[in-house]
Write a protein that holds these residues in place. Structure first.
Motif, PDB file in Angstrom:
ATOM      1  N   ILE A  33      -2.874  46.825  39.478  1.00 57.87           N
ATOM      2  CA  ILE A  33      -2.764  45.388  39.692  1.00 57.87           C
ATOM      3  C   ILE A  33      -2.013  44.769  38.523  1.00 57.87           C
ATOM      4  O   ILE A  33      -2.338  45.025  37.364  1.00 57.87           O
ATOM      5  CB  ILE A  33      -4.166  44.737  39.818  1.00 57.87           C
ATOM      6  CG1 ILE A  33      -4.901  45.343  41.006  1.00 57.87           C
ATOM      7  CG2 ILE A  33      -4.062  43.233  39.929  1.00 57.87           C
ATOM      8  CD1 ILE A  33      -6.341  44.928  41.118  1.00 57.87           C
ATOM      9  N   ALA A  34      -1.019  43.954  38.811  1.00 64.58           N
ATOM     10  CA  ALA A  34      -0.288  43.239  37.764  1.00 64.58           C
ATOM     11  C   ALA A  34      -1.129  42.050  37.310  1.00 64.58           C
ATOM     12  O   ALA A  34      -1.518  41.209  38.117  1.00 64.58           O
ATOM     13  CB  ALA A  34       1.056  42.764  38.278  1.00 64.58           C
ATOM     14  N   VAL A  35      -1.412  41.973  36.022  1.00 63.10           N
ATOM     15  CA  VAL A  35      -2.189  40.880  35.444  1.00 63.10           C
ATOM     16  C   VAL A  35      -1.228  39.967  34.697  1.00 63.10           C
ATOM     17  O   VAL A  35      -0.487  40.418  33.822  1.00 63.10           O
ATOM     18  CB  VAL A  35      -3.285  41.422  34.494  1.00 63.10           C
ATOM     19  CG1 VAL A  35      -4.038  40.283  33.837  1.00 63.10           C
ATOM     20  CG2 VAL A  35      -4.238  42.334  35.249  1.00 63.10           C
ATOM     21  N   ILE A  36      -1.252  38.699  35.031  1.00 66.50           N
ATOM     22  CA  ILE A  36      -0.359  37.739  34.396  1.00 66.50           C
ATOM     23  C   ILE A  36      -1.003  37.147  33.140  1.00 66.50           C
ATOM     24  O   ILE A  36      -0.343  36.903  32.151  1.00 66.50           O
ATOM     25  CB  ILE A  36       0.027  36.626  35.384  1.00 66.50           C
ATOM     26  CG1 ILE A  36       0.813  37.255  36.541  1.00 66.50           C
ATOM     27  CG2 ILE A  36       0.831  35.539  34.711  1.00 66.50           C
ATOM     28  CD1 ILE A  36       1.068  36.321  37.683  1.00 66.50           C
ATOM     29  N   ALA A  37      -2.299  36.939  33.176  1.00 63.58           N
ATOM     30  CA  ALA A  37      -3.019  36.383  32.033  1.00 63.58           C
ATOM     31  C   ALA A  37      -4.418  36.980  31.994  1.00 63.58           C
ATOM     32  O   ALA A  37      -4.949  37.394  33.020  1.00 63.58           O
ATOM     33  CB  ALA A  37      -3.101  34.872  32.140  1.00 63.58           C
ATOM     34  N   CYS A  38      -4.991  37.033  30.812  1.00 63.01           N
ATOM     35  CA  CYS A  38      -6.327  37.602  30.645  1.00 63.01           C
ATOM     36  C   CYS A  38      -7.121  36.725  29.693  1.00 63.01           C
ATOM     37  O   CYS A  38      -6.596  36.303  28.656  1.00 63.01           O
ATOM     38  CB  CYS A  38      -6.209  39.031  30.105  1.00 63.01           C
ATOM     39  SG  CYS A  38      -7.795  39.832  29.870  1.00 63.01           S
ATOM     40  N   GLY A  39      -8.363  36.471  30.032  1.00 64.16           N
ATOM     41  CA  GLY A  39      -9.226  35.685  29.160  1.00 64.16           C
ATOM     42  C   GLY A  39      -9.929  36.566  28.148  1.00 64.16           C
ATOM     43  O   GLY A  39      -9.899  37.791  28.225  1.00 64.16           O
ATOM     44  N   VAL A  40     -10.547  35.928  27.187  1.00 61.75           N
ATOM     45  CA  VAL A  40     -11.303  36.639  26.159  1.00 61.75           C
ATOM     46  C   VAL A  40     -12.765  36.254  26.309  1.00 61.75           C
ATOM     47  O   VAL A  40     -13.102  35.075  26.405  1.00 61.75           O
ATOM     48  CB  VAL A  40     -10.788  36.276  24.740  1.00 61.75           C
ATOM     49  CG1 VAL A  40     -11.631  36.931  23.665  1.00 61.75           C
ATOM     50  CG2 VAL A  40      -9.329  36.693  24.595  1.00 61.75           C
ATOM     51  N   TRP A  41     -13.630  37.244  26.358  1.00 63.08           N
ATOM     52  CA  TRP A  41     -15.070  37.022  26.480  1.00 63.08           C
ATOM     53  C   TRP A  41     -15.651  36.653  25.120  1.00 63.08           C
ATOM     54  O   TRP A  41     -15.087  36.960  24.080  1.00 63.08           O
ATOM     55  CB  TRP A  41     -15.758  38.302  26.964  1.00 63.08           C
ATOM     56  CG  TRP A  41     -15.406  38.690  28.351  1.00 63.08           C
ATOM     57  CD1 TRP A  41     -14.354  39.475  28.728  1.00 63.08           C
ATOM     58  CD2 TRP A  41     -16.082  38.332  29.548  1.00 63.08           C
ATOM     59  NE1 TRP A  41     -14.341  39.615  30.087  1.00 63.08           N
ATOM     60  CE2 TRP A  41     -15.395  38.932  30.616  1.00 63.08           C
ATOM     61  CE3 TRP A  41     -17.212  37.562  29.826  1.00 63.08           C
ATOM     62  CZ2 TRP A  41     -15.801  38.779  31.935  1.00 63.08           C
ATOM     63  CZ3 TRP A  41     -17.611  37.422  31.135  1.00 63.08           C
ATOM     64  CH2 TRP A  41     -16.918  38.026  32.169  1.00 63.08           C
ATOM     65  N   ARG A  42     -16.794  36.032  25.149  1.00 68.20           N
ATOM     66  CA  ARG A  42     -17.501  35.722  23.889  1.00 68.20           C
ATOM     67  C   ARG A  42     -17.782  37.006  23.126  1.00 68.20           C
ATOM     68  O   ARG A  42     -17.714  37.044  21.904  1.00 68.20           O
ATOM     69  CB  ARG A  42     -18.794  34.949  24.186  1.00 68.20           C
ATOM     70  CG  ARG A  42     -19.614  34.637  22.967  1.00 68.20           C
ATOM     71  CD  ARG A  42     -18.899  33.657  22.047  1.00 68.20           C
ATOM     72  NE  ARG A  42     -19.611  33.589  20.781  1.00 68.20           N
ATOM     73  CZ  ARG A  42     -19.028  33.405  19.625  1.00 68.20           C
ATOM     74  NH1 ARG A  42     -17.727  33.258  19.545  1.00 68.20           N
ATOM     75  NH2 ARG A  42     -19.726  33.351  18.531  1.00 68.20           N
ATOM     76  N   THR A  43     -18.079  38.088  23.848  1.00 73.09           N
ATOM     77  CA  THR A  43     -18.319  39.373  23.206  1.00 73.09           C
ATOM     78  C   THR A  43     -17.101  39.819  22.405  1.00 73.09           C
ATOM     79  O   THR A  43     -17.238  40.380  21.310  1.00 73.09           O
ATOM     80  CB  THR A  43     -18.671  40.442  24.268  1.00 73.09           C
ATOM     81  OG1 THR A  43     -19.783  39.977  25.034  1.00 73.09           O
ATOM     82  CG2 THR A  43     -19.022  41.772  23.618  1.00 73.09           C
ATOM     83  N   ASP A  44     -15.895  39.549  22.916  1.00 72.10           N
ATOM     84  CA  ASP A  44     -14.678  39.895  22.175  1.00 72.10           C
ATOM     85  C   ASP A  44     -14.622  39.153  20.848  1.00 72.10           C
ATOM     86  O   ASP A  44     -14.142  39.682  19.851  1.00 72.10           O
ATOM     87  CB  ASP A  44     -13.436  39.574  23.003  1.00 72.10           C
ATOM     88  CG  ASP A  44     -13.318  40.444  24.243  1.00 72.10           C
ATOM     89  OD1 ASP A  44     -13.591  41.656  24.152  1.00 72.10           O
ATOM     90  OD2 ASP A  44     -12.949  39.911  25.301  1.00 72.10           O
ATOM     91  N   LEU A  45     -15.096  37.916  20.827  1.00 73.70           N
ATOM     92  CA  LEU A  45     -15.112  37.153  19.584  1.00 73.70           C
ATOM     93  C   LEU A  45     -16.095  37.754  18.584  1.00 73.70           C
ATOM     94  O   LEU A  45     -15.839  37.764  17.380  1.00 73.70           O
ATOM     95  CB  LEU A  45     -15.436  35.683  19.854  1.00 73.70           C
ATOM     96  CG  LEU A  45     -14.429  34.961  20.756  1.00 73.70           C
ATOM     97  CD1 LEU A  45     -14.897  33.542  21.050  1.00 73.70           C
ATOM     98  CD2 LEU A  45     -13.043  34.968  20.144  1.00 73.70           C
TER      99      LEU A  45
END
Length: 62
Positions: A33-45
């Motif tokens: 699947i082509a992803v154009i944008a990705c968010g960041v989870w609080r866990t990533d922070l």
């Protein structure tokens, strides 16, 4: 070779850096699947702040 762009963190408290990776080939019963944008989870922070153990380098949101 086709590549995709990702943002990688090499250690806690370091800036993200742009990297290029080969586009993976899907296996049997998988989709690509082509992803154009990705968010960041609080866990990533938490990983970025070094509050949660992680294996670096890490690509947040992946």
């Amino acid at each position: 070779m086709a590549v995709m762009v990702a943002m990688q963190m090499d250690a806690p408290h370091t800036p993200l850096r742009r990297i290029e990776l080969p586009i993976p080939h899907p296996g049997a019963s998988q989709l690509l699947i082509a992803v154009i944008a990705c968010g960041v989870w609080r866990t990533d922070l938490h990983v970025a702040d070094g509050e949660i153990p992680a294996r670096y380098p890490v690509i947040p949101g992946a």
